[in-house]
Design a protein around this motif. Structure first.
Motif, PDB file in Angstrom:
ATOM      1  N   GLN A 160      68.168 -80.989 -88.573  1.00 48.71           N
ATOM      2  CA  GLN A 160      68.641 -81.638 -87.353  1.00 48.71           C
ATOM      3  C   GLN A 160      68.122 -80.850 -86.151  1.00 48.71           C
ATOM      4  OE1 GLN A 160      69.452 -84.050 -85.169  1.00 48.71           O
ATOM      5  NE2 GLN A 160      70.996 -84.611 -86.674  1.00 48.71           N
ATOM      6  N   TYR A 162      68.798 -80.611 -82.338  1.00 53.79           N
ATOM      7  CA  TYR A 162      69.548 -80.998 -81.151  1.00 53.79           C
ATOM      8  C   TYR A 162      68.660 -80.906 -79.917  1.00 53.79           C
ATOM      9  CZ  TYR A 162      73.932 -80.647 -83.797  1.00 53.79           C
ATOM     10  OH  TYR A 162      74.941 -80.824 -84.703  1.00 53.79           O
ATOM     11  N   HIS A 235      72.668 -86.685 -78.543  1.00 52.48           N
ATOM     12  CA  HIS A 235      72.821 -86.762 -79.988  1.00 52.48           C
ATOM     13  C   HIS A 235      74.259 -87.120 -80.359  1.00 52.48           C
ATOM     14  CE1 HIS A 235      72.374 -85.659 -84.222  1.00 52.48           C
ATOM     15  NE2 HIS A 235      73.574 -85.128 -84.097  1.00 52.48           N
ATOM     16  N   ASP A 237      76.537 -88.116 -84.010  1.00 50.79           N
ATOM     17  CA  ASP A 237      76.531 -88.259 -85.456  1.00 50.79           C
ATOM     18  C   ASP A 237      77.969 -88.364 -85.928  1.00 50.79           C
ATOM     19  OD1 ASP A 237      75.317 -88.554 -87.882  1.00 50.79           O
ATOM     20  OD2 ASP A 237      74.214 -86.674 -87.784  1.00 50.79           O
TER      21      ASP A 237
END
Length: 364
Positions: A160, A162, A235, A237
């Motif tokens: 991931q 960011y 972002h 999630d």
């Protein structure tokens, strides 16, 4: 992050530094919990064991903090500011040693993480078994965290990202917590819930990760899950697991509303002390609220950075889940919390840092 297979393997539980690691890489096994003691008191605690690469001094460490006295938010007379009066927690010393002190051992049926008197055993049944002792502070404990359903992955097959200097693999996982906790000689049986994190970062430079980040967990009898919103990188999630349906959801949208901002002297920042969350998925709509009664600055060793990382303690959460057919279910035994990362909007000297006293400014 949507993943094809959300199951956690022992390879992932014991994963070391990624092959593409930079000199600011980190690996860690961390958790935060909100529990009830058999003495009638609430307890919030966090514990972490980490290994840091060359850019951080090639260090290993573990540390733990316990909070048991709820604080409150006040509105001082004549001030435009609310102030968070959150009692300080009881913390162990930072157990810091040169890199290599933290030992990770893999066998066919478990991964063991050891450093001095802190031990974590990761089992393939979704449990982590903790044993911690710090003689100087009087903190000790033995407890088990059992992940509910599947975790929220923020990096599995791919990492991931960011922002360009926050790149990592791993998961965060809400679940039940049960065991014992000893605080200054008093041993209590505890039950509740918490979030654990398996973290192995390519690059963990904190310079870009402020500008607001909520890493949130929630746990009810009926469902549990996690939310992750990092505003600078735009972002978002999430993951949700419904217990009765055995349904795991990785897609949807959510909104986190922050209310009742208050100055938190321990970190020199203003923090939201009431959260209202709406999470929309194809399985239904989750809504819950939580209010902070404590905090812990989980920042770098021996520093008070301008991009602090802060745990906010919630005594409980209340929520409902609305199914697609219109049925509304009131959720029970809610626990949760959030870890925030933010930038200070001004240096400490402008407000006096920990010595801050509300200005005598009448409200209009």
């Amino acid at each position: 992050m949507k993943v094809a297979n959300p199951e956690v393997t022992l390879d992932e539980e014991g994963h070391g530094f990624p092959k593409e690691a930079r000199n600011t890489a980190m690996i860690g096994w961390n958790m935060v919990a909100a529990v009830h003691g058999d003495d009638g008191n609430p307890y919030w605690f966090n514990m972490g064991a980490m290994s840091l690469a060359e850019g951080w001094g090639n260090l290993d460490f573990w540390q733990m903090c316990v909070r048991t006295t709820p604080g409150k938010v006040i509105q001082p007379s004549g001030s435009v500011h609310k102030v968070a009066q959150f009692p300080a927690g009881l913390a162990t010393q930072w157990h810091v040693q040169p890199r290599g002190a933290l030992k990770v051992t893999r066998t066919d049926d478990q991964v063991t993480v050891d450093m001095e008197s802190a031990h974590i055993v990761c089992k393939p049944d979704g449990t982590w078994h903790f044993s911690v002792r710090d003689e100087e502070s009087g903190i000790a404990g033995e407890w088990v965290h059992t992940g509910n359903g599947f975790p929220m992955w923020y990096g599995k097959e791919t990492p991931q990202t960011y922002v360009p200097h926050s790149i990592s693999y791993g998961y965060i996982w809400a679940g039940a917590v049960e065991g014992t906790l000893t605080v200054q000689g008093k041993k209590v049986a505890i039950r509740g819930a918490g979030q654990r994190e398996r973290y192995y970062a390519v690059d963990a430079c904190p310079a870009e990760v402020g500008a607001w980040h909520d890493w949130m967990w929630f746990h009810f009898d009926e469902l549990s899950g996690n939310l992750d919103e990092m505003k600078l990188g735009k972002h978002k999630d999430m993951a949700l697991y419904l217990n009765e349906e055995k349904r795991y959801v990785q897609a949807g949208d959510f909104r986190i509303d922050h209310h009742d901002w208050a100055y938190n002297p321990a970190t020199g920042t203003f923090v939201p002390t009431r959260y209202v969350v709406t999470m929309e998925t194809e399985a239904g709509v989750l809504q819950f609220t939580g209010s902070a009664v404590g905090s812990h600055a989980a920042s770098s060793v021996g520093e008070s950075p301008d991009s602090p990382t802060i745990l906010l303690d919630w005594p409980g959460i209340e929520g409902t889940f609305t199914y697609p057919d219109g049925r509304v279910r009131t959720l029970t035994n809610g626990l949760g919390g959030t870890l925030i990362r933010q930038w200070k909007p001004y240096p400490d000297l402008l407000v006096g840092g920990a010595e801050f006293k509300p200005l005598d400014v009448p409200r209009v």
